[in-house]
Each structure stands twice: as C-alpha cells, then as structure tokens.
Motif scaffolding. Structure first.
Motif, short mmCIF file in Angstrom:
data_model
loop_
_atom_site.label_atom_id
_atom_site.label_comp_id
_atom_site.label_asym_id
_atom_site.label_seq_id
_atom_site.Cartn_x
_atom_site.Cartn_y
_atom_site.Cartn_z
N GLN A 206 0.82 -1.21 0.00
CA GLN A 206 0.00 0.00 0.00
C GLN A 206 0.86 1.26 0.00
O GLN A 206 0.48 2.27 -0.60
CB GLN A 206 -0.92 -0.01 1.22
CG GLN A 206 -2.09 -0.98 1.11
CD GLN A 206 -3.10 -0.51 0.09
OE1 GLN A 206 -3.59 0.61 0.14
NE2 GLN A 206 -3.40 -1.37 -0.87
N GLU A 209 1.87 1.88 -3.51
CA GLU A 209 0.71 2.20 -4.35
C GLU A 209 0.22 3.63 -4.12
O GLU A 209 -0.03 4.38 -5.07
CB GLU A 209 -0.42 1.21 -4.08
CG GLU A 209 -1.68 1.50 -4.88
CD GLU A 209 -2.81 0.53 -4.58
OE1 GLU A 209 -3.95 0.82 -5.00
OE2 GLU A 209 -2.56 -0.51 -3.93
N LEU A 210 0.10 4.02 -2.85
CA LEU A 210 -0.54 5.30 -2.54
C LEU A 210 0.32 6.51 -2.89
O LEU A 210 -0.22 7.56 -3.27
CB LEU A 210 -0.91 5.35 -1.05
CG LEU A 210 -2.36 4.93 -0.73
CD1 LEU A 210 -2.62 3.50 -1.17
CD2 LEU A 210 -2.64 5.09 0.76
N SER A 212 2.02 7.21 -5.38
CA SER A 212 1.89 7.67 -6.77
C SER A 212 0.44 7.64 -7.23
O SER A 212 0.17 7.77 -8.43
CB SER A 212 2.74 6.79 -7.69
OG SER A 212 2.28 5.46 -7.68
N LYS A 213 -0.47 7.50 -6.29
CA LYS A 213 -1.89 7.42 -6.65
C LYS A 213 -2.67 8.63 -6.17
O LYS A 213 -3.58 9.11 -6.87
CB LYS A 213 -2.49 6.14 -6.06
CG LYS A 213 -3.94 5.89 -6.45
CD LYS A 213 -4.42 4.54 -5.92
CE LYS A 213 -5.85 4.26 -6.35
NZ LYS A 213 -6.32 2.94 -5.86
N TYR A 214 -2.35 9.14 -4.98
CA TYR A 214 -3.12 10.24 -4.41
C TYR A 214 -2.27 11.51 -4.37
O TYR A 214 -1.11 11.49 -3.94
CB TYR A 214 -3.61 9.87 -3.01
CG TYR A 214 -4.61 8.73 -3.04
CD1 TYR A 214 -5.91 8.95 -3.48
CD2 TYR A 214 -4.24 7.45 -2.65
CE1 TYR A 214 -6.82 7.91 -3.54
CE2 TYR A 214 -5.15 6.40 -2.70
CZ TYR A 214 -6.44 6.64 -3.15
OH TYR A 214 -7.33 5.61 -3.21
N TYR A 215 -2.90 12.62 -4.78
CA TYR A 215 -2.18 13.89 -4.88
C TYR A 215 -1.72 14.40 -3.52
O TYR A 215 -0.83 15.24 -3.44
CB TYR A 215 -3.06 14.94 -5.56
CG TYR A 215 -3.49 14.54 -6.96
CD1 TYR A 215 -2.55 14.20 -7.92
CD2 TYR A 215 -4.84 14.49 -7.31
CE1 TYR A 215 -2.94 13.82 -9.20
CE2 TYR A 215 -5.24 14.12 -8.58
CZ TYR A 215 -4.29 13.79 -9.52
OH TYR A 215 -4.68 13.42 -10.78
N ALA A 255 2.95 7.09 -11.30
CA ALA A 255 1.60 6.55 -11.49
C ALA A 255 1.53 5.68 -12.74
O ALA A 255 0.88 4.62 -12.74
CB ALA A 255 0.61 7.71 -11.59
N GLU A 256 2.21 6.10 -13.79
CA GLU A 256 2.21 5.32 -15.04
C GLU A 256 2.91 3.98 -14.84
O GLU A 256 2.42 2.94 -15.31
CB GLU A 256 2.91 6.12 -16.13
CG GLU A 256 3.01 5.39 -17.46
CD GLU A 256 3.82 6.16 -18.49
OE1 GLU A 256 4.31 5.54 -19.45
OE2 GLU A 256 3.99 7.40 -18.31
N ALA A 258 3.36 2.34 -12.02
CA ALA A 258 2.56 1.50 -11.13
C ALA A 258 1.38 0.89 -11.88
O ALA A 258 1.04 -0.29 -11.69
CB ALA A 258 2.07 2.31 -9.93
N ASP A 259 0.77 1.69 -12.73
CA ASP A 259 -0.36 1.20 -13.51
C ASP A 259 0.08 0.09 -14.47
O ASP A 259 -0.67 -0.87 -14.72
CB ASP A 259 -0.99 2.35 -14.29
CG ASP A 259 -2.31 1.97 -14.93
OD1 ASP A 259 -3.21 1.51 -14.21
OD2 ASP A 259 -2.44 2.13 -16.16
N ASN A 262 0.52 -3.17 -12.48
CA ASN A 262 -0.80 -3.61 -12.00
C ASN A 262 -1.64 -4.19 -13.14
O ASN A 262 -2.39 -5.15 -12.94
CB ASN A 262 -1.54 -2.45 -11.34
CG ASN A 262 -1.07 -2.20 -9.92
OD1 ASN A 262 -0.78 -3.14 -9.18
ND2 ASN A 262 -0.96 -0.94 -9.53
#
Length: 315
Positions: A206, A209-210, A212-215, A255-256, A258-259, A262
């Motif tokens: 987590q 993940e977080l 690079s996921k949440y601003y 983010a890219e 990580a995506d 995933n």
C-alpha cells in the motif's frame, strides 16, 4: 474302405483347425465365442463385448464420472482416451497457452514492480513529505498538538534521495499518521473534511501504491520538493491539490509505472479465469460424451434381440 476312413479323418482335422482359427479370430476385444454344451443351440448371449485391458483408459471410455474427473484434472485427457483428438488438442492447447501466459505476465509484473519500487527509493521521501505537511499547516493557519514533534524530527534535514529508505528511520510513522488523520482539507473546491489517507507502513504494498496514486503525497516527490518546498517557493500556496493540477512529472511517471505492472497482474489474474473455464468445459464435455456413447451402445444392444439376431459362419 481305408481311403474313405482316411478322407473322413482328414476332413475332421481340417474342420477342427478352421473352427479353432475362427475362435481365435473372434476372441479379440470385440466378440468372444464361448464353448457351448452340445445339448443347446448358439444364441446372442454367447457373444459379449470385451473391455480394454487398460483399466484406467477403459474407465475413461465407459464411466462418465471418471471421464469427468480426468478432464477436470487435465483438460483433454478423457477426450484423447475416447479418440476425440481434435477436441483434446484444443483443450490441451488452451491449457498450455494459459499457463505460459500466466507465468509470463506474472513474471513481467514482478520485474516491473521491483523496478518501480527502486524508482521510488530514488525519488520519493517521507522526510520531504513531512516537511511539505509542516508547510501546509504553517501556510494555512492550521495547528496540531503533535506538529512540533514532527517539526523537530525533520527540521533541517535533507531528504536522502540516494536511497530514501534511509529516511524511514528518521520519521516516526505512527506520529506522522496521527497528524494526517486530523489534518483539515484546505483547497479551493474540496469543501470541508480531513485528509482521506495516511501514509501506509514503510515498504508495504500500500505504501508504494498510494504515494503515486493520491495527490496528497505529491509533496514527497523529489522534483516537487525541489521546486516548491526546499526553496520555499513564494508562488506556491500549499493548498491541497485535489485535482492534480500541480502533480509533478515524477508523480505522473510513478503513477504510469505502477499502472503498468498492476495491469500485468490483472492480465495474469484474468487468464486464471480462462484456465478454470477450460477445466470445467473439458470435464463436462467428457462427461456428456461418455454418457451419450453409453446411451448409443445401450440402444444398439436393445435392438439386437435374440429373435432378430443371426450369425453366419463361413468355414
């Protein structure tokens, strides 16, 4: 007279040899001729189907449950035992492809995930994020009774962007999370409320993940930190960036990446569904095929009534 006796003896021997040969020819896997008592006539009951000498293959051919389990374990196996080579080939091909694809995508995803984690160890720091959080409080007139503890903890420190895992030992994660849980949102359009997330445990799935996921966590990225926090940029207002308008290139790159891994994990998971479907379809196909074959054999046997059965033997 002697010649007649000799002819009769030779004829009897010849007839016996040919009848023995006939019995040998008929005594294969299909028809068995039984020795009959002299006092009764030949009937259909004296002929019977003989099973294959291989018990397991025979069970796959005649027992629906065995065929079902066989193809449920190895798709196409019961079809092959019953001579359905095309269908067996399809099931086995799907099985082989699915296993190969799953292993391939899973391995690719793991490699990409490890590369992404190594990337964050160079570009995202909890020290940088903590200093951004302190600036967020100071510039928006917020207060927290534990904020000074965090300020003392990270004040004057430079984030270690050579390996940001070293910064994990410099910030008490429990203290940071306690402050995050009670931090008000301050932004132009986000309304009232508190931060929606806290930084997960260091090194956890987590955690990676977080960030690079949440601003909310964009303040920990090295380029954002260098441009705004480290130099105390007067043009940066420290508002909560709920729309990602200020998301830095490294945040977007993270983010890219990580995506990407995933998506490969999702593809590997989806192919497992195909594997399950292949096993189920193959199993039921084998079950119904053997049941249908047995029904056809039974129907044929019922049609072969003793009163309509005839056998012609040629000697």
């Amino acid at each position: 007279m002697k010649n007649l006796v000799l002819i009769l003896v030779i004829s009897a021997l010849f007839t016996g040899v040919n009848f023995a040969q006939l019995k040998s020819d008929l005594a294969g896997n299909i028809i068995k001729v039984e020795d009959l008592p002299a006092e009764r006539d030949l009937s259909i009951n004296d002929f019977s189907f003989q099973q294959s000498s291989n018990g397991f293959i025979n069970a796959q051919q005649t027992v629906p449950g065995v065929a079902f389990l066989s193809s449920a374990i190895l798709p196409g196996s019961a079809q092959a035992a019953n001579g359905k080579w095309a269908r067996a080939g399809v099931y086995l091909a799907v099985e082989a492809f699915s296993i190969f694809y799953y292993i391939n995508r899973n391995n690719v995803a793991k490699d990409q995930e490890r590369a992404y984690e190594a990337f964050t160890h160079q570009e995202w720091s909890v020290v940088a994020y903590s200093q951004w959080l302190i600036g967020y409080y100071d510039n928006n007139g917020l207060s927290h009774d534990k904020l000074d503890q965090l300020r003392t903890m990270v004040g004057g420190l430079d984030p270690d962007f050579s390996d940001t895992r070293n910064d994990w030992n410099r910030v008490n994660i429990n203290l940071l999370q306690e402050i995050e849980r009670e931090t008000d949102l301050v932004c132009g359009t986000c309304g009232s409320g508190d931060f929606s997330h806290v930084l997960p445990a260091y090194g956890s799935q987590q955690y990676y993940e977080l960030i690079s996921k949440y601003y909310q966590f964009e303040g920990g990225w090295s380029d954002f930190y260098a441009e705004n926090v480290a130099v105390n940029n007067p043009n940066y207002n420290y508002l909560y960036d709920n729309k990602g308008d200020l998301a830095s290139p490294l945040f977007l790159l993270g983010a890219e990446r990580a995506d990407r891994f995933n998506n490969n994990y999702r593809r590997a998971g989806n192919i497992l569904n195909l594997l399950v479907i292949n096993h189920v379809v193959s199993a039921f196909d084998a079950l119904f095929s053997v049941k249908l074959k047995n029904a056809q054999v039974q129907a044929s046997a019922n049609m072969m009534r003793p009163d309509s059965f005839s056998l012609t033997l040629h000697f």
